[in-house]
Design an enzyme around this catalytic site. Sequence first.
Site, PDB file in Angstrom:
ATOM      1  N   TYR A 235     -11.622  64.761  21.925  1.00 42.65           N
ATOM      2  CA  TYR A 235     -11.168  63.388  22.171  1.00 42.65           C
ATOM      3  C   TYR A 235     -11.113  62.648  20.837  1.00 42.65           C
ATOM      4  CZ  TYR A 235     -11.252  58.720  24.468  1.00 42.65           C
ATOM      5  OH  TYR A 235     -10.984  57.435  24.900  1.00 42.65           O
TER       6      TYR A 235
ATOM      7  N   LYS B  31      -7.154  65.251  23.415  1.00 43.03           N
ATOM      8  CA  LYS B  31      -6.755  63.919  23.883  1.00 43.03           C
ATOM      9  C   LYS B  31      -6.521  63.079  22.631  1.00 43.03           C
ATOM     10  CE  LYS B  31      -8.177  60.168  26.981  1.00 43.03           C
ATOM     11  NZ  LYS B  31      -8.365  58.971  26.135  1.00 43.03           N
TER      12      LYS B  31
END
EC number: 4.1.3.3
Length: 297
Positions: free
Chosen positions: A137, A165
Amino acid sequence: MAKDLRGVMPALLTPFDNQQKLDIESLRRLVRFNIAQGIDGLYVGGSTGEAFVQSRAEREQVLEIVAEEAKGKVTLIAHVGTVSTEESQQLASAAHRYGFDAVSAVTPFYYPFSFEEHCDHYRAIIDSAEGLPMVVYNIPALSGVKLTLDQINTLVTLPGVGALKQTSGDLYQMEQIRRAHPDLVLYNGYDEIFASGLLAGADGGIGSTYNIMGWRYQGIVKALQEGDVAKAQHLQTECNKVIDLLIKTGVFRGLKTVLHYMDVVSVPLCRKPFSPVDEKYLPELKALAQQLMQERG
């Protein structure tokens, strides 16, 4: 395994009651509401879920409840990131125990860790996830960790990493990542550039506003698959009108207020130190809820 991770996945909100405790029934309703929208999966316990103002026990409880409602119905990704490697490992073990399909972790933040320390952090979490793929992330605006392209390339090639992400807003970098890693599952992170992110190579997205209009984002995916760029652009514009309002109100509390007017979330409050929505925005948020309910049918 990686194929199952592609798609449109709401970053799930976490409802609280008036005493600031987890509202389990609202959480269950929210999960069911999202599944009914036709989304592909749920990203649980991330920034939108207010994970960093919850205890580890609360975060594990949220994972357990979501799994009870959604396991086997949609893809489930558990965000387990904290600044503590050990606590992240404990959450990763819980995600495996509850039957999640993948884990995710933000880069460790606050302290100026070296890049090798970041890599060691991810390796440890991957080990504790017992075979679940890792979704790295990247959100520099909130984490304060500004990864270079070379560092991103290193992280996504660690054994056990299956996806990224990418919440940076840098579409050029998105395309560079896609070019370098054609098999990596790549998520667009900023809702307001979802269509552009897909064109830059994203396989789907993880976003907060999917909680109230996930079908619009699915519509963008479908339009681009069919080559209808004009329709995708129109839907993105409609999404961005909503985002304009939510930025004024505060995104998480605005979303919870809309969901309150949709009879999904009982109490439209975030956990302190977040404050409630300014009352002057309530008429607009109520009108938005009514509009979205009519549109969805």
